[in-house]
Motif scaffolding. Structure first.
Motif, PDB file in Angstrom:
ATOM      1  N   ASP A 189      -6.930 -28.436  25.596  1.00 18.54           N
ATOM      2  CA  ASP A 189      -6.436 -28.653  24.238  1.00 18.54           C
ATOM      3  C   ASP A 189      -5.147 -27.862  24.066  1.00 18.54           C
ATOM      4  N   PRO A 190      -4.037 -28.551  23.862  1.00 19.07           N
ATOM      5  CA  PRO A 190      -2.740 -27.859  23.793  1.00 19.07           C
ATOM      6  C   PRO A 190      -2.595 -26.953  22.568  1.00 19.07           C
ATOM      7  N   ILE A 191      -3.473 -27.102  21.584  1.00 20.98           N
ATOM      8  CA  ILE A 191      -3.293 -26.318  20.354  1.00 20.98           C
ATOM      9  C   ILE A 191      -4.182 -25.081  20.359  1.00 20.98           C
ATOM     10  N   ILE A 232       3.395 -27.189  17.919  1.00 24.62           N
ATOM     11  CA  ILE A 232       2.955 -27.617  19.257  1.00 24.62           C
ATOM     12  C   ILE A 232       3.265 -29.112  19.366  1.00 24.62           C
ATOM     13  N   LYS A 233       4.305 -29.433  20.121  1.00 22.50           N
ATOM     14  CA  LYS A 233       4.781 -30.818  20.167  1.00 22.50           C
ATOM     15  C   LYS A 233       4.085 -31.644  21.237  1.00 22.50           C
ATOM     16  N   GLY A 234       3.377 -30.981  22.138  1.00 26.18           N
ATOM     17  CA  GLY A 234       2.682 -31.750  23.163  1.00 26.18           C
ATOM     18  C   GLY A 234       2.513 -30.965  24.440  1.00 26.18           C
ATOM     19  N   GLY A 235       2.447 -31.676  25.545  1.00 26.27           N
ATOM     20  CA  GLY A 235       2.187 -31.028  26.824  1.00 26.27           C
ATOM     21  C   GLY A 235       2.806 -31.795  27.976  1.00 26.27           C
ATOM     22  N   GLU A 236       2.762 -31.138  29.116  1.00 29.32           N
ATOM     23  CA  GLU A 236       3.262 -31.769  30.341  1.00 29.32           C
ATOM     24  C   GLU A 236       2.366 -31.370  31.496  1.00 29.32           C
ATOM     25  N   CYS A 237       2.233 -32.271  32.458  1.00 26.44           N
ATOM     26  CA  CYS A 237       1.647 -31.859  33.724  1.00 26.44           C
ATOM     27  C   CYS A 237       2.802 -31.651  34.701  1.00 26.44           C
ATOM     28  N   THR A 258      -2.209 -20.919  12.655  1.00 27.39           N
ATOM     29  CA  THR A 258      -2.461 -21.454  11.319  1.00 27.39           C
ATOM     30  C   THR A 258      -2.066 -22.938  11.328  1.00 27.39           C
ATOM     31  N   PRO A 259      -2.552 -23.695  10.332  1.00 30.52           N
ATOM     32  CA  PRO A 259      -2.193 -25.126  10.314  1.00 30.52           C
ATOM     33  C   PRO A 259      -0.685 -25.353  10.374  1.00 30.52           C
ATOM     34  N   SER A 260       0.102 -24.528   9.703  1.00 26.89           N
ATOM     35  CA  SER A 260       1.545 -24.790   9.733  1.00 26.89           C
ATOM     36  C   SER A 260       2.134 -24.402  11.094  1.00 26.89           C
ATOM     37  N   GLN A 261       1.578 -23.371  11.723  1.00 29.76           N
ATOM     38  CA  GLN A 261       2.057 -23.013  13.073  1.00 29.76           C
ATOM     39  C   GLN A 261       1.692 -24.092  14.091  1.00 29.76           C
ATOM     40  N   LYS A 262       0.527 -24.721  13.871  1.00 34.84           N
ATOM     41  CA  LYS A 262       0.080 -25.770  14.811  1.00 34.84           C
ATOM     42  C   LYS A 262       1.071 -26.923  14.895  1.00 34.84           C
ATOM     43  N   VAL A 319       6.061 -26.915  24.106  1.00 36.61           N
ATOM     44  CA  VAL A 319       5.359 -27.831  25.007  1.00 36.61           C
ATOM     45  C   VAL A 319       4.425 -26.980  25.849  1.00 36.61           C
ATOM     46  N   MET A 320       3.159 -27.364  25.917  1.00 39.15           N
ATOM     47  CA  MET A 320       2.187 -26.592  26.676  1.00 39.15           C
ATOM     48  C   MET A 320       2.012 -27.187  28.078  1.00 39.15           C
ATOM     49  N   SER A 321       2.146 -26.323  29.081  1.00 40.93           N
ATOM     50  CA  SER A 321       1.784 -26.755  30.435  1.00 40.93           C
ATOM     51  C   SER A 321       1.260 -25.555  31.209  1.00 40.93           C
ATOM     52  N   PRO A 322       0.125 -24.995  30.741  1.00 44.89           N
ATOM     53  CA  PRO A 322      -0.409 -23.802  31.392  1.00 44.89           C
ATOM     54  C   PRO A 322      -0.921 -24.103  32.805  1.00 44.89           C
ATOM     55  N   THR A 323      -0.780 -23.130  33.689  1.00 40.10           N
ATOM     56  CA  THR A 323      -1.266 -23.305  35.064  1.00 40.10           C
ATOM     57  C   THR A 323      -2.753 -23.662  35.081  1.00 40.10           C
ATOM     58  N   SER A 324      -3.504 -23.209  34.080  1.00 34.44           N
ATOM     59  CA  SER A 324      -4.952 -23.430  34.067  1.00 34.44           C
ATOM     60  C   SER A 324      -5.347 -24.904  34.024  1.00 34.44           C
ATOM     61  N   HIS A 325      -4.537 -25.763  33.404  1.00 32.29           N
ATOM     62  CA  HIS A 325      -4.919 -27.172  33.246  1.00 32.29           C
ATOM     63  C   HIS A 325      -3.853 -28.157  33.701  1.00 32.29           C
TER      64      HIS A 325
END
Ligand code: ACM
Ligand code: ZN
Length: 768
Positions: free
Chosen positions: A455-457, A469-474, A462-466, A430-436
């Motif tokens: 963009d969380p990805i 990435i299940k999503g993001g959170e604020c 690679t396409p299979s690694q992508k 899950v992506m929730s970087p301080t930047s965004h």
């Protein structure tokens, strides 16, 4: 079916052409924007006789819709089974499959082929056709039906959310097919630093559902408060839920099990999963305050009333710690049906473990290399216990540092790299970087457009690694936001994140999105949410004017913003008309209004057009890229720092001295030298040990004119600027002026992060 697909493709081409010509696409007022929309040929009339129909799998959503329509219009809507529905004037919800519960336990007993199919099925997908005969919704899963209902809500005017909808009402014909880009679309609420009421949380669950978000990450334990009732350990809430603030008042609160069950059920109805976060092994002062034997020293500590990172953490050498955590987590698992439990794992200072016999013995007994591996041992032991309860763990990206269990999910916050790395190792992310995604940050750091650009990805995957990435959170951390300030920070930025996580990039356009956001302000208001501004409403530029004056000019970022200004805290705010010329130290405070709302943050800056202002400057250090203070002239741009070290004015360097030389151009009469420095021990920011001031005629041969120090004790809690001022006994003549500020180098031994490189923060080198 074929025909619908064909229509959608035609529509996509139209949109692409419109974008190419910089025109905005014709759109519906729906956030997040559906994947495919096209206008239908005939409108539907919602009236007193309209009936809601559903098949058995969609009955719960039909009830949700009928209840909502009843509230919106003040009259009741009846529900019938699809088998006995009328031919027209009907809203039909049809779900082809029962909801399948994807607990790991169930997946294990499911045949492989079926499990694969279920995992791949897009549970959020739905189709909706609005026509004269009726509104027809079709989805494979009840979740999809629910999202269709949310889209339908947004097709109605704002009066519906205001509960003032009058019938009959014509709803424009539409064909919509839609599904989410990401499966994990979340908001973190930190109810520890500041407490939020049950009603407030329910209202946020409503708003999440309305914007098709599906995860509430509920931060329930912290240094400053333990907020979840645990039957076996009553002191967690009797002691751990309360802190004594610096003014002596008692602050706190907690959620009873009954309240939690109520909130969880409320969320389930709205397809929002609540993921509880029980922080370990760090951020645990409140638990240790309640049960001192959980810490390495067994010393009694207080529930923290400062913000920051603290060195008292759970002892990893004592099996009693694990017994405690397992008993706590067993009760947590019983309360929350979520397949995931968040175990924190961020910001763990290792100092106590380094100095604890039991922790050191554990390292030896388990054949671990160091304290980083002890952290991995800790996390793995907890993960194994949770696995026995059919739960997977999520942890902040620090948990990657010593290796993690295969099915752990990583939440990347210190940038995207942690998540990128985790995906490369086949961990869910899950992506929730301080930047965004840090909505506790001000709009100056992260405004609506910035969130929308997320963009969380990561491109590098690679396409299979992508796929990992299940999503993001604020993340809404609340150190600086009691409940009443949370709305203004979360909204409208949450709308941008909702669209980032739901809508595919080729369907996204900020200007088109912003037009919809403007229409959602009244809707949010009707929901009881006081949304904030989309961006910092104005910027300032400072430039040289006539007679050595400094000219301060504003630039509006929101066209309908109304700006007024007050000088040096005197008199009333006056409308801003022209640029302001200043020739001596001046404080300007700004007030901005938009549609009757005042910008809530203090816009107050001080300027000093001193001798060194805008002259050539040379720095003998490299400023931190995170705190540049605005660039080359940060140290002599005439702008003085505010009490917030992240204001963009302060310049910083870590672990090294800060030394600067200003060339005044020719010999000048110098009477005093000064510089402001920031103190904030918890953020590893210390005042200089001393600041040496010197002068020179040639920039090579220096003559010291004095040393400034401060008598602020380095252990003083809190965050504030401190001047290091030197008044010369008598004026001197100099062309070059220098300051050298001595850094501690590392945080002192008494500190929570002893040995870590300490920061120096300076706003301006002022020469009078
Ligand atoms: C965090 O912001 N410490 C996860
Ligand atoms: Zn220990």
């Amino acid at each position: 079916m074929m025909r619908m697909k064909f229509l959608f493709r035609v529509f996509l081409v139209t949109v692409a052409l419109a974008f190419a010509g910089q025109e905005l696409p014709a759109q519906i007022n729906v956030i997040p924007m559906p994947e495919n929309y096209s206008p239908g040929s005939s409108a539907f009339e919602l009236n007193d006789a309209t009936i809601v129909a559903a098949n058995p799998y969609a009955m719960a959503e039909a009830k949700f819709l009928a209840d909502w329509l009843s509230q919106a219009t003040g009259r009741s809507f009846s529900i019938v089974n699809m088998d006995s529905m009328p031919q027209s004037n009907v809203i039909v919800l049809s779900c082809t499959k029962r909801k399948i519960d994807l607990t790991p336990e169930r997946l294990k007993v499911m045949p492989d082929s079926m499990a694969r199919r279920v995992l791949q099925a897009d549970k959020s997908a739905y189709r909706m056709n609005v026509s004269a005969r009726g509104i027809f919704v079709n989805a494979e899963y009840d979740e999809g039906v629910f999202y269709a209902v949310q889209t339908l809500r947004q097709l109605l005017p704002a009066q519906a959310e205001e509960k003032k909808l009058t019938l009959p009402l014509s709803i424009k014909g539409a064909l919509i097919s839609d599904k989410a880009r990401f499966e994990h679309r979340g908001l973190l609420l930190d109810c520890c630093r500041h407490f939020m009421s049950v009603d407030f949380i329910k209202n946020y669950i409503d708003a999440l559902a309305y914007y098709k978000m599906n995860v509430l990450h509920w931060h329930l334990t912290e240094d400053q408060g333990w907020r979840i009732q645990i039957d076996r350990y009553p002191l967690l809430t009797e002691i751990g839920a309360w802190r004594i603030e610096k003014d002596g008042t008692r602050y706190g609160g907690f959620y009873t099990k009954e309240e939690i069950r109520d909130i969880v059920a409320y969320a389930q109805k709205r397809h929002v999963v609540i993921i509880p976060e029980i922080e370990l092994p760090g951020h645990s002062s409140a638990a240790i305050a309640a049960y001192p034997e959980l810490g390495c020293t067994h010393a009694k500590i207080e529930v923290e009333n400062e913000w920051g990172v603290f060195k008292d953490i759970y002892c990893a050498g004592d099996d009693g710690t694990f017994d405690f955590l397992e008993n706590v987590l067993a009760e947590v698992c019983e309360l929350f049906p979520s397949p995931f439990i968040h175990i924190g794992g961020d910001e763990v200072p290792k100092y106590r473990w380094e100095n604890c016999d039991r922790c050191q013995k554990r390292i030896k007994d388990e054949g671990l290399k160091n304290e980083a591996e002890l952290q991995t041992y800790f996390i793995e032991r907890i993960a194994k216990f949770l696995e026995s309860k059919q739960k997977r763990i999520i942890g902040w990206d620090e948990i990657l540092e010593g290796g993690i269990p295969a099915d752990a999910m990583v939440q990347s916050w210190r940038g995207m790299e942690g998540g990128e790395h985790a995906a490369q190792e086949s961990h869910a992310v899950v992506m929730s970087p301080t930047s965004h995604c840090y909505f506790d940050y001000g709009l100056a750091a992260t405004d609506l457009r910035e969130v929308y650009s997320f963009d969380p990805i990561p491109e590098s995957l690679t396409p299979s690694q992508k796929q990992f990435i299940k999503g993001g959170e604020c993340n809404m951390w609340t150190e600086h936001a009691p409940q009443e300030l949370v709305d203004g920070k979360v909204f409208p930025r949450l709308l941008a994140l909702a669209e980032v996580l739901w809508t595919y990039p080729d369907q996204r356009n900020y200007d088109a999105f912003y037009l919809r956001v403007e229409k959602h302000y009244p809707i949010l208001k009707a929901m009881g949410i006081t949304a904030g501004f989309p961006t910092v409403p104005m910027d300032l530029t400072v430039r040289p004017g006539e007679y050595s004056a400094m000219v301060v000019e504003i630039n509006k970022n929101i066209s309908n913003a109304v700006v007024s200004v007050k000088e040096n805290d005197k008199g009333d705010f006056e409308p801003y008309v022209d640029p302001i010329a200043i020739t001596e130290p001046t404080t300007l405070e700004w007030q901005v209004e938009m549609d009757g709302r005042s910008y809530p943050e203090v816009l107050k800056w001080s300027y000093d057009p001193h001798l060194g202002w805008n002259k050539n400057i040379k720095l003998a250090y490299i400023p931190s890229p995170y705190y540049t203070g605005g660039g080359e002239h940060a140290m002599n741009d005439g702008r003085l720092g505010t009490p917030n070290f992240r204001d963009g004015i302060w310049q910083a360097a870590q672990g090294v001295d800060m030394s600067a030389v200003i060339d005044l151009g020719n010999a000048q009469r110098v009477e005093s030298l000064s510089s402001n420095w920031f103190h904030y021990g918890n953020a590893w920011i210390f005042l200089p040990l001393q600041v040496d001031y010197a002068i020179s005629d040639d920039g090579e041969n220096w003559q010291s004119v004095g040393i400034a120090t401060s008598d602020v004790n380095e252990k003083t809690p809190g965050e504030f600027p401190v001047p290091f001022e030197l008044k010369l006994p008598k004026p001197v003549s100099a062309r070059f002026v220098r300051m050298i500020a001595k850094n501690h180098g590392v945080c002192p031994t008494w500190h929570d992060a002893p040995g870590e490189p300490s920061w120096l923060f300076c706003d301006e080198f002022v020469i009078h």
